[in-house]
Design a protein around this motif. Structure first.
Motif, PDB file in Angstrom:
ATOM      1  N   TYR A  93      -6.922  22.926  37.583  1.00  0.00           N
ATOM      2  CA  TYR A  93      -7.564  21.976  38.493  1.00  0.00           C
ATOM      3  C   TYR A  93      -6.537  21.024  39.085  1.00  0.00           C
ATOM      4  N   TRP A  94      -5.649  20.492  38.249  1.00  0.00           N
ATOM      5  CA  TRP A  94      -4.716  19.469  38.715  1.00  0.00           C
ATOM      6  C   TRP A  94      -3.358  20.027  39.101  1.00  0.00           C
ATOM      7  N   PHE A  95      -3.140  21.330  38.868  1.00  0.00           N
ATOM      8  CA  PHE A  95      -1.843  21.924  39.231  1.00  0.00           C
ATOM      9  C   PHE A  95      -1.501  21.692  40.704  1.00  0.00           C
ATOM     10  N   PRO A  96      -2.435  21.971  41.649  1.00  0.00           N
ATOM     11  CA  PRO A  96      -2.096  21.730  43.059  1.00  0.00           C
ATOM     12  C   PRO A  96      -1.832  20.255  43.362  1.00  0.00           C
ATOM     13  N   LYS A  97      -2.430  19.349  42.590  1.00  0.00           N
ATOM     14  CA  LYS A  97      -2.153  17.929  42.790  1.00  0.00           C
ATOM     15  C   LYS A  97      -0.700  17.630  42.413  1.00  0.00           C
ATOM     16  N   ALA A  98      -0.262  18.217  41.295  1.00  0.00           N
ATOM     17  CA  ALA A  98       1.065  17.886  40.783  1.00  0.00           C
ATOM     18  C   ALA A  98       2.176  18.569  41.561  1.00  0.00           C
ATOM     19  N   LEU A 134      -2.469  27.391  41.782  1.00  0.00           N
ATOM     20  CA  LEU A 134      -2.168  28.555  40.952  1.00  0.00           C
ATOM     21  C   LEU A 134      -2.865  29.769  41.540  1.00  0.00           C
ATOM     22  N   ASP A 135      -2.234  30.923  41.372  1.00  0.00           N
ATOM     23  CA  ASP A 135      -2.779  32.154  41.941  1.00  0.00           C
ATOM     24  C   ASP A 135      -4.138  32.467  41.313  1.00  0.00           C
ATOM     25  N   GLU A 136      -5.129  32.665  42.172  1.00  0.00           N
ATOM     26  CA  GLU A 136      -6.500  32.807  41.692  1.00  0.00           C
ATOM     27  C   GLU A 136      -6.716  34.150  40.987  1.00  0.00           C
ATOM     28  N   ALA A 137      -6.182  35.229  41.548  1.00  0.00           N
ATOM     29  CA  ALA A 137      -6.431  36.572  40.980  1.00  0.00           C
ATOM     30  C   ALA A 137      -5.869  36.664  39.563  1.00  0.00           C
ATOM     31  N   ASN A 160       4.812  32.363  45.917  1.00  0.00           N
ATOM     32  CA  ASN A 160       4.004  32.290  47.140  1.00  0.00           C
ATOM     33  C   ASN A 160       3.854  30.881  47.686  1.00  0.00           C
ATOM     34  N   ARG A 161       4.597  29.927  47.126  1.00  0.00           N
ATOM     35  CA  ARG A 161       4.274  28.539  47.450  1.00  0.00           C
ATOM     36  C   ARG A 161       4.475  28.197  48.917  1.00  0.00           C
ATOM     37  N   ASP A 162       5.393  28.922  49.608  1.00  0.00           N
ATOM     38  CA  ASP A 162       5.595  28.591  51.019  1.00  0.00           C
ATOM     39  C   ASP A 162       4.319  28.807  51.815  1.00  0.00           C
ATOM     40  N   ARG A 163       3.552  29.821  51.436  1.00  0.00           N
ATOM     41  CA  ARG A 163       2.312  30.104  52.163  1.00  0.00           C
ATOM     42  C   ARG A 163       1.183  29.175  51.742  1.00  0.00           C
ATOM     43  N   THR A 164       1.185  28.748  50.457  1.00  0.00           N
ATOM     44  CA  THR A 164      -0.003  28.079  49.935  1.00  0.00           C
ATOM     45  C   THR A 164       0.137  26.564  49.855  1.00  0.00           C
ATOM     46  N   THR A 165       1.346  26.049  50.077  1.00  0.00           N
ATOM     47  CA  THR A 165       1.524  24.609  49.898  1.00  0.00           C
ATOM     48  C   THR A 165       0.679  23.813  50.888  1.00  0.00           C
ATOM     49  N   SER A 166       0.011  22.782  50.359  1.00  0.00           N
ATOM     50  CA  SER A 166      -0.725  21.869  51.225  1.00  0.00           C
ATOM     51  C   SER A 166      -0.405  20.448  50.796  1.00  0.00           C
ATOM     52  N   PHE A 167       0.147  19.674  51.692  1.00  0.00           N
ATOM     53  CA  PHE A 167       0.554  18.318  51.370  1.00  0.00           C
ATOM     54  C   PHE A 167      -0.635  17.366  51.425  1.00  0.00           C
ATOM     55  N   ALA A 168      -1.736  17.826  52.058  1.00  0.00           N
ATOM     56  CA  ALA A 168      -2.852  16.918  52.337  1.00  0.00           C
ATOM     57  C   ALA A 168      -3.486  16.367  51.063  1.00  0.00           C
ATOM     58  N   GLY A 169      -3.578  17.190  50.033  1.00  0.00           N
ATOM     59  CA  GLY A 169      -3.866  16.604  48.735  1.00  0.00           C
ATOM     60  C   GLY A 169      -5.287  16.673  48.216  1.00  0.00           C
ATOM     61  N   ASP A 170      -6.212  17.331  48.922  1.00  0.00           N
ATOM     62  CA  ASP A 170      -7.572  17.387  48.386  1.00  0.00           C
ATOM     63  C   ASP A 170      -8.100  18.821  48.463  1.00  0.00           C
ATOM     64  N   PRO A 171      -7.503  19.740  47.705  1.00  0.00           N
ATOM     65  CA  PRO A 171      -7.849  21.156  47.891  1.00  0.00           C
ATOM     66  C   PRO A 171      -9.252  21.519  47.426  1.00  0.00           C
TER      67      PRO A 171
END
Lengths: 666, 207
Positions: A442-447, A452-455, A526-537
């Protein structure tokens, strides 16, 4: 064993050549450690690590280091588990591949590591990272003490790891009951390693808990009342208060056992007026609240995840707060159920049995609240939600077996059998570990800024859940047939099939862990494709999502004003989720400090020297610890300012990202 | 932060020194939390002592060993040091550096006298064969008292460090806040000693 002035009891005999398996384990640690050091050196990453991580006093980086430590220790603890399952699967009328002594070391280190060096650091990592953000604070109350807490925990973990290479570990189980752990029955250094690791990390945990208590009481955003805190902060508060009040029990129990062993005192010895029951009481006065120290924050994680992925508000927030507080108080009234069979009066047993069942009531209330949060929600089944659902179902089974064990006459039948092992794994794996994994996802994308890869997350989830049921349901059956815990081998042919199934379950968990490692690698790649700086995924409701991902060092350029529960959700509904003022002020943040690393390192040396009776070194490092603290108290220039321009640059970059995302979605 | 939320009654000094308020609000509350944890350690050691007091393993009993006179002198010394520390706190409030120094030194001396008296008592007991290894009762006695004694020793070291910091920094905000917390610690040790006197020494005389 001979002792010398220079090296104490330490000699070449301490190296693990007593068994090829132990030697192989030691080799993995040594070469793995050397490999990591070589890799970092080759990447020339030492200055970066030192500057950005080791000396950091930022609660977010310390939180991530806690989680990193926990993941490494999870691997170690799981290898122990796998070895036990393999041994018991093959040890029918045979010796298996482990000697009994080695088997005992393995189950002792498995329990010690999983509780103190996996679950605790994992929880403290998540609490460290998330609580200040959820409170709308810029850091914890005492940032440097936070770093010290982490490094003391790491020092304790390092002592356990070193015991694999130099000397042996305790054979007394994670609870270390005397008189077996007294010098007369356990003359090796194993128990000393256990005592020192727990004392060193215990200081760290106490300081960490004090820090969280003060942060939650004193550092909340302007306007935020206690009953407007996210539930995770409530559970963190209760768990920290429990740690403040309960850890002294462990300190005293382990300390007095150490005094028996080192100075020949008679606290828990058979002779000389010792009283072993005092140990059981002291240990479990700590040990039972400890269970709730572990599980309450996990409850908090589920209470964050379930509303987000049900796209509803948390059902029964007030009730959940009261239930959490009830559990925290009641957790101090049940410790005797860990030793119903040790001869207490029937009325005493009855009291503690009833209290144990009473504590199931607030827990049951919580389960209904989570279910009702999902009821008529728009559910999204991302991995954090999957872990939460698996938790609810599995945890209820474990709770019911707990009620069975809470009945003293039944406990007389089941105590010391694998039924108990099945029960507490059934509480702690779905309750704590699944919660930790849910929080991690849950908090991985925040940090990090990328998810994290869903599959691979789903694959890990399936292997873990299937593996859990396969590994622990057979243990209930074995418990019913009277199979004792901690058996190195047995002679009942009908038991073997259950042990084989359990071993298959452990292999499934192994597959799950491998999936998690792959998940991490794939996600980073894959982070180049999935990175989002906006912060509320995820469409979060609480303030940690009202920052960029990763958040800046200062967390909030302008401290949010809070006047309701779920502040970010409220702000979104009012149409003004983000605050970007025209003008920014410089922000004061703590400077980096090497005090934490130095104290951790010195405490490690102190523990190691005490284990091996190298007294000159122990005295030297004790003076070192005191000297470092005094020297630090003379430091004056301990904070620095982040300039208004720097803040503005970050905030406008974040604003651009948020606005771009808004356009893309509309 | 412009507004001052989250104040707790009884431990904030914002009314007297607004500039210190925010700082002490957090650190003093943190120190109280630590003291609560420390108090539990003592509580458990007291409970251990209470269960061990009759486990003398054929060795000397509490009634045979303890000398109330010495314990009474120790009590007076420690209580006096609490008083002198209180005088130091008054001087601190009024900003008199000389007064703070003087009263800290007096408290330090009294603390060291207390430790000396305690060590003398230990030596006397050991000379009569009543060592920590003699019985479970004596193990719990020595550990309870030395845990308190080590706390006092630590407090003495802390006073020395504060005297040095007064010389280096004067009575700045940090130093004032630290002396305030040292005071909490010092009075806490007094409180623990009063329980020791009541639980360890008085029953031994009463029987």
């Amino acid at each position: 064993m001979n002792t010398s002035m220079l090296l104490g009891k330490l000699s070449l005999d301490a190296l693990p050549f007593y068994s090829p398996i132990a030697a192989a384990g030691a080799a993995v640690i040594v070469f793995g450690g050397l490999g990591v050091i070589a890799l970092i050196t080759w990447l020339r990453a030492w200055p970066y690590l030192w500057r950005e991580w080791f000396t950091s006093t930022d609660h977010k980086k310390i939180g991530m280091m806690y989680v990193g430590l926990a993941l490494v220790m999870l691997m170690r603890g799981f290898v122990d588990a796998l070895m036990m399952r393999a041994q018991q699967a093959m040890a029918m009328n045979a010796e298996g591949y482990l000697t009994p002594d080695h088997f005992q070391q393995i189950f002792s280190s498995h329990g010690t590591i999983m509780i103190f060096f996996m679950a605790m650091p994992f929880l403290f990592g998540l609490m460290n990272y998330v609580v200040p953000l959820q409170l709308g604070a810029r850091d914890v109350a005492f940032p440097l003490m936070n770093a010290i807490s982490f490094w003391l925990t790491a020092a304790g973990a390092a002592l356990v790891m070193v015991s694999l290479v130099i000397g042996v570990f305790s054979t007394g189980g994670w609870s270390g009951y005397p008189p077996y752990t007294e010098l007369s029955y356990s003359p090796t250094v194993g128990v000393d390693y256990w005592i020192m690791a727990l004392l060193v990390s215990g200081v760290g945990t106490t300081l960490g808990a004090i820090n969280l208590v003060v942060t939650i009481y004193k550092m909340r955003a302007p306007g935020m009342k206690l009953m407007q805190m996210p539930l995770f902060c409530w559970t963190a508060l209760c768990a920290s208060l429990l740690a403040v009040f309960a850890l002294p029990g462990l300190t005293v129990a382990a300390g007095l056992l150490g005094l028996d062993r080192y100075l020949g005192m008679h606290f828990f010895t058979n002779d000389g007026g010792g009283n072993v029951m005092n140990y059981a009481n002291l240990f479990w006065i700590f040990g039972h609240p400890e269970v709730y120290i572990l599980i309450l924050p996990a409850f908090g994680i589920f209470s964050s995840v379930i509303p987000t992925f049900s796209q509803k508000k948390l059902f029964g927030y007030n009730v959940l707060v009261y239930a959490t507080m009830c559990i925290a108080v009641l957790s101090f009234t049940v410790w005797l159920h860990h030793f119903f069979t040790m001869g207490a009066d029937a009325n005493v047993n009855a009291f503690f049995g009833i209290m144990t069942m009473v504590i199931a009531v607030p827990t049951g209330v919580k389960v209904y609240d989570w279910i009702l949060t999902m009821f008529r929600g728009r559910l999204r089944f991302d991995t954090p939600m999957l872990w939460s659902i698996a938790f609810i179902v599995t945890f209820v089974i474990g709770g019911m077996t707990g009620v069975i064990l809470a009945i003293p006459p039944l406990d007389y039948v089941f105590h010391n059998t694998l039924f108990l092992i099945a029960h507490f794994h059934n509480m702690l794996i779905p309750g704590v570990l699944f919660g930790l994994f849910a929080g991690y996802a849950y908090w991985f994308p925040k940090a990090t800024g990328f998810p994290l890869d869903e599959a691979w997350g789903r694959r890990a989830f399936i292997f873990w859940v299937v593996g859990f049921y396969l590994a622990f349901m057979p243990l209930y059956a074995l418990g019913f047939t009277g199979a004792p815990r901690r058996m190195a081998y047995y002679d009942q042919p009908e038991w073997q099939i259950y042990f084989v199934i359990a071993a298959i379950g452990a292999l499934s968990v192994l597959a799950g862990i491998i999936c998690q490692v792959i998940q991490l690698v794939v996600s980073i790649r894959n982070r180049d494709r999935t990175t989002s700086f906006a912060g509320d995924p995820w469409g979060g409701q609480t303030l940690e999502w009202a920052t960029s991902s990763p958040p800046p060092e200062y967390n909030f350029a302008v401290l949010p004003r809070v006047n309701s529960l779920d502040a970010f959700e409220e702000a979104k509904e009012s149409g003004q989720p983000y605050v970007w003022p025209e003008k920014y002020d410089p922000i004061e943040v703590p400077r980096n400090s090497m005090t934490g690393v130095l104290l951790g390192g010195t405490s490690f040396v102190l523990g190691f020297a005490a284990v091996w009776h190298i007294w000159w070194l122990a005295a030297l490092s004790l003076l070192g610890v005191i000297g470092i603290v005094i020297a630090r108290s003379f430091a004056t220039d301990t904070t620095r300012f982040i300039s208004a321009d720097e803040v503005k640059a970050h905030e406008s970059r974040w604003r651009t990202a948020v606005l771009a995302q808004g356009k893309a979605s509309s | 932060m412009t507004d001052q939320p989250n104040q707790h009654p009884g431990i904030n000094i914002s009314h007297a020194r607004p500039e210190d308020g925010r700082h002490t609000e957090v650190t003093v509350f943190g120190f109280w939390t630590f003291l609560m944890s420390d108090a539990i350690i003592f509580a458990l050691l007291f409970a251990t002592y209470a269960t061990m007091v009759n486990r003398t393993a054929g060795g000397p009993t509490a009634a045979e060993l303890f000398d109330i006179t010495n314990a009474f002198i120790e009590t007076i010394v420690l209580l006096a040091s609490s008083f002198t520390f209180g005088m130091g706190a008054v001087a601190l409030k009024e900003g008199r550096v000389g007064g703070v120094r003087l009263w800290l030194v007096v408290s330090l001396v009294l603390g060291l006298v207390f430790i000396g008296l305690e060590l003398r008592e230990f030596a006397g007991l050991a000379a009569r064969g009543a060592t920590a290894q003699a019985s479970g009762f004596l193990s719990s006695f020595y550990v309870l008292l030395s845990t308190h004694g080590l706390h006092v020793l630590f407090g003495c070291l802390w006073i020395v460090v504060m005297l040095a910091q007064i010389s280096v920094f004067g009575l700045n905000r940090q130093v004032r806040s630290r002396i305030l917390r040292l005071g909490l610690f010092w009075h806490f040790l007094d409180l623990v000693w009063i329980v020791i006197f009541t639980v360890v020494y008085l029953p031994a005389v009463a029987t």
